[in-house]
Design an enzyme around this catalytic site. Sequence first.
Site, PDB file in Angstrom:
ATOM      1  N   SER A 232       1.122  -0.587  -0.060  1.00  0.00           N
ATOM      2  CA  SER A 232      -0.162  -0.197  -0.035  1.00  0.00           C
ATOM      3  C   SER A 232       0.665   1.351   0.313  1.00  0.00           C
ATOM      4  O   SER A 232       2.041   0.896   0.490  1.00  0.00           O
ATOM      5  CB  SER A 232      -0.853   0.282   1.489  1.00  0.00           C
ATOM      6  OG  SER A 232      -0.433   0.275   2.083  1.00  0.00           O
ATOM      7  N   ASP A 233       0.764   2.773  -0.336  1.00  0.00           N
ATOM      8  CA  ASP A 233       0.812   3.279  -0.081  1.00  0.00           C
ATOM      9  C   ASP A 233       0.971   4.026   1.076  1.00  0.00           C
ATOM     10  O   ASP A 233      -0.272   3.258   2.113  1.00  0.00           O
ATOM     11  CB  ASP A 233       0.308   4.489  -0.690  1.00  0.00           C
ATOM     12  CG  ASP A 233       1.125   5.750  -1.685  1.00  0.00           C
ATOM     13  OD1 ASP A 233       1.939   5.754  -0.069  1.00  0.00           O
ATOM     14  OD2 ASP A 233       0.884   7.290  -1.605  1.00  0.00           O
ATOM     15  N   TRP A 234       1.326   5.126   1.944  1.00  0.00           N
ATOM     16  CA  TRP A 234       1.878   4.476   2.912  1.00  0.00           C
ATOM     17  C   TRP A 234       0.563   5.373   3.771  1.00  0.00           C
ATOM     18  O   TRP A 234       0.063   6.563   3.462  1.00  0.00           O
ATOM     19  CB  TRP A 234       2.926   5.892   3.843  1.00  0.00           C
ATOM     20  CG  TRP A 234       4.175   4.817   4.056  1.00  0.00           C
ATOM     21  CD1 TRP A 234       4.832   5.203   5.025  1.00  0.00           C
ATOM     22  CD2 TRP A 234       4.613   3.743   3.042  1.00  0.00           C
ATOM     23  NE1 TRP A 234       6.005   4.584   4.732  1.00  0.00           N
ATOM     24  CE2 TRP A 234       6.218   3.420   3.773  1.00  0.00           C
ATOM     25  CE3 TRP A 234       4.635   3.162   2.322  1.00  0.00           C
ATOM     26  CZ2 TRP A 234       6.791   2.446   3.381  1.00  0.00           C
ATOM     27  CZ3 TRP A 234       5.746   2.300   1.273  1.00  0.00           C
ATOM     28  CH2 TRP A 234       6.463   1.609   2.034  1.00  0.00           C
TER      29      TRP A 234
END
Length: 766
Positions: A232-234
Site C-alpha cells: 500500500s501507499d503509506w
Amino acid sequence: MPEIDMPEIDLSRLSLEQKAALLSGQDFWSTHPLEDVGLPSVVLTDGPHGVRRQVGEFDHMGIYESLPSTCFPPAVAVGSSWDPEVARRIGAAVGREARALGVHVVLGPGVNIKRSPLCGRNFEYYSEDPLLSGHLGAAHVRGQQEQGVGASLKHFAVNNQETDRMRVSADVDERTLREIYLPAFEHIVTEAAPATVMAAYNQVNGVHAAQNRWLLTEVLREEWGFTGAVVSDWGAVHDPVASVRAGLDLEMPGPSPENARRIVDAVRDGELDECVVDMAVRRILALAGLAGEKSDEPDKTNKSDELDGFDADAHHRLARELAAECAVLLRNDDSTLPLTSAQRIAVVGEFAAAPRYQAGGSSHLNPTRLDNALDAIRELAAAQGSTVEFAPGFTPDGSGDAVALREAAVAVARSSDVAVVFAGLAESAESEGFDRDDLRLPAVQVELIRAVAAAAARTVVVLSNGGIVSLEGWHDEVDAILEGFLLGQGGGGAIADLLFGEASPSGRLAETIPLRLEDNPSFVNFPGEQGHVRYGEGVMVGYRWYGTTGAPVRYPFGHGLSYTTFTVGDLAVETTGDDSARVSLTVTNTGARAGKHVVQVYVATKAGPVRRPARELRAFTKVHLAPGESRTIGLDLGRRAFAHYDVQDGGWAVAPGEYLVQIGENAATVIAEASVSLAGDVVAQELTLESTFGEWIAHPVIGSTLLQELTAALPEDQGSKLGDRPELLQAVRDVPMKRVVGLVEGGALDRTLERLMERTRVVGRR
C-alpha cells in the site's frame, strides 16, 4: 533481478497471529522479521530519483532529513530525455546507493499519466503518454533491480491529482483505463517484473485502489501475470480485511496490531479464507529474499562526501551528464545559443545561484553536493574569454525590494552582449500534497524577463520548474528559451554545458505546453467535486486532444530543438502480419555538430467502431549521429500499436482497414508518412433483433448484402421503396431491427432475418 536465495519457510510453523502481523510493517520503513524461522526484515524507502534513507525521525513527506545520497534528475526531466538508457543508468545508480545505505526496496518509479498540468506531483511522473512512460519506467526498473534492489511501481492506479488524494474517486470508463492509465503499468509489469507494485490512495470508480480486487487481482495478477508483492501507499489501507481479500500483501507503515487482529478475527469468523492470507505471506517471504540473512546498516555518522559503498564523485558526474540529456531547447532565434567566445554575459535570477533542482514531498533528498549554474557559467566563460556579471533580479519567496532588484538587473543586462535570465517556480509552489492553481510564473519574474529583454541585445531564459509553466506574456520578447524542468544536483553544471555548447540539447517535451490552461482537456473536470473527479475527456488526453480538435498550443508534445539539424528519409512500412508492421527510415545529421535525434513514430486511423485520436505515439528511439552521419533505423509496430480496447468484446481489437504510419517532428508536425492496410480482426458480433439497423448494415459478414436480401424478401412495392429511400435508411440507422421489422406489413422478413442471424453466430474472432 538476480535470483533471490531465500530459505523455504514452512507456513505451518507460523501461527495465524504471526502471519497476520507479517502483512503490515514493523515500523515506518521496514517489515517484520521472524528471527526464529530465519526471516529478515526488508527496508523500503522513498525514491525514485535518489535514496531518501532516514535513520532518525521518520516521515513520508520529506520533512525530516535523510542520509546524503545523489539527487539524479527527477522523472519530469527523464521523460524529456526520451531515452530509456538515461532511465536505466539512473535506476542502476539508485540501486547501488540503496545497497550501500541498507535499503532493499526503493519506492518508484512513478508512471502516472500527466492528465492535468496542475497536478502537484507531475515532477515525479514522466509524461502525458503511456508508451513513453512505460518504456522509461521499465528501463529504470531493470537498471535498479539488476543491482539486487527491488522497485515499487507506483501509484497503481489513476492517481493523477493531489487534491483530496486520500479519498477522491477517479471515475473512468474502461476503454480510457485500458488505453491511457493502465498501459505504462502493464508494460513495466510484463517486461521488467518489478519486485512490488504500490496501490494508490485514491478510489477507482468508487473502490479504494488498496482494496480493489479488479485492479489488484483480476488485472494485475491474472491478466498481466504479476508475481511480486503489492504494497500500500503509506496510510492507504482503509479496511485491512477487504485489502487482503482484494490482493494487497503489505500494509505500510506499521505496526498495525489492530488491523492484524481484524484479519485474524475475519479468518476465524469465516469472513476471510486463511489460504488468501497464506498467499500474501508467501509473497512477503519472497520479498524478504532481497534482504538476505541480515540487513546491512548504513553508517549513520558518516557526513563526508566519500560515502561508504558508492562513489559519490562518480555519481555526481553521472548526474550532471544525464541532466544535460533532459533539458529541452524550446526556442533559439538567430542561433542565440550556444554562447560564443569573448561575450559580455549578464546572468540574472536568483535560481542561477540558488538552484531549484528538486521538489517537495516524499522524494525530497539530501544531496551529496549541489552545483549552481552561476559558478559553472563563470568557469566556462573564463575558458572562452567571456565576462560574467550577476544580478539576483528577484527573491524566490517574494521578499525584498522587487523594483530595486529589477532595476539592478536591467542595468547589468543593458551593458551585456547577452542576458541569461533564470526563472521558474519556488519549491513552495509545487509539491506532493497539493495541486497548483494556475500555470503562471510569478508576476515579479514576468516583469523581470520583459524588462531585461527590452534592455539587453539578446535574452535567453532558462526555466526551472517541476510542472509546465505558461510562456505567455513574455515568450515573443526573448530570443531563446531553455526548459530545464528539475535537473537534480548536477543540473547547474549541465545548464552551463548546454549554454556554452559543451553539450547539445536533445530533450523533447514529454507533455504539451498549452497557450491557456483552459485549453487543457481536463480543465472543466479537474480536480473534481464532492469526492469524485470525472475523466470526461476519455482517451483524448494531452496531445491526443490538441491534435484531434486542432486547438493551437504554444509547443506540442515531442517538440525540441538542437544545435545541429537532421533529415529523415527513405520511409518504408511493410506488414509483418494481419495486425503488425515494421517501419524503416534513414536519419541524417546535416549540421556541423554531433547531436541526438528522437525518431517519433505515430499511427493514425479512422478504422473501427470507436473515435480515435488524430494520431498516437506508437514507437520511438533516440539516435546519436556525428556531423554528416546517416543511420537506417528499424522499428517494429506490434498488434497494440494499431489496436483499440473493445469494451463490448472485453479485449484489444485491430479493426480491418487503412492505417497511416507517420514520422513526427513532434505530435503536431508530420514530416513523412506511409499507408498500410491491415487485415486486422474479424469481429464476431452476433446479431439479434435488438441490434440496430446500422449494426446490421456494418456487419462484416452480412452487411454488404443486407439490402439486397431485404429487398428480395419484401413485396415488390415495399422492396423498391426501400431501395429508393436513402433518407429512410439513414433515419432508421440507430433503430433496433425489431422496430424496423415492425414497420413492415406482415411477416415477410422473419425467415430472412433468422437466416442472416444464424450466419453471424458461426463467425469467430481471429
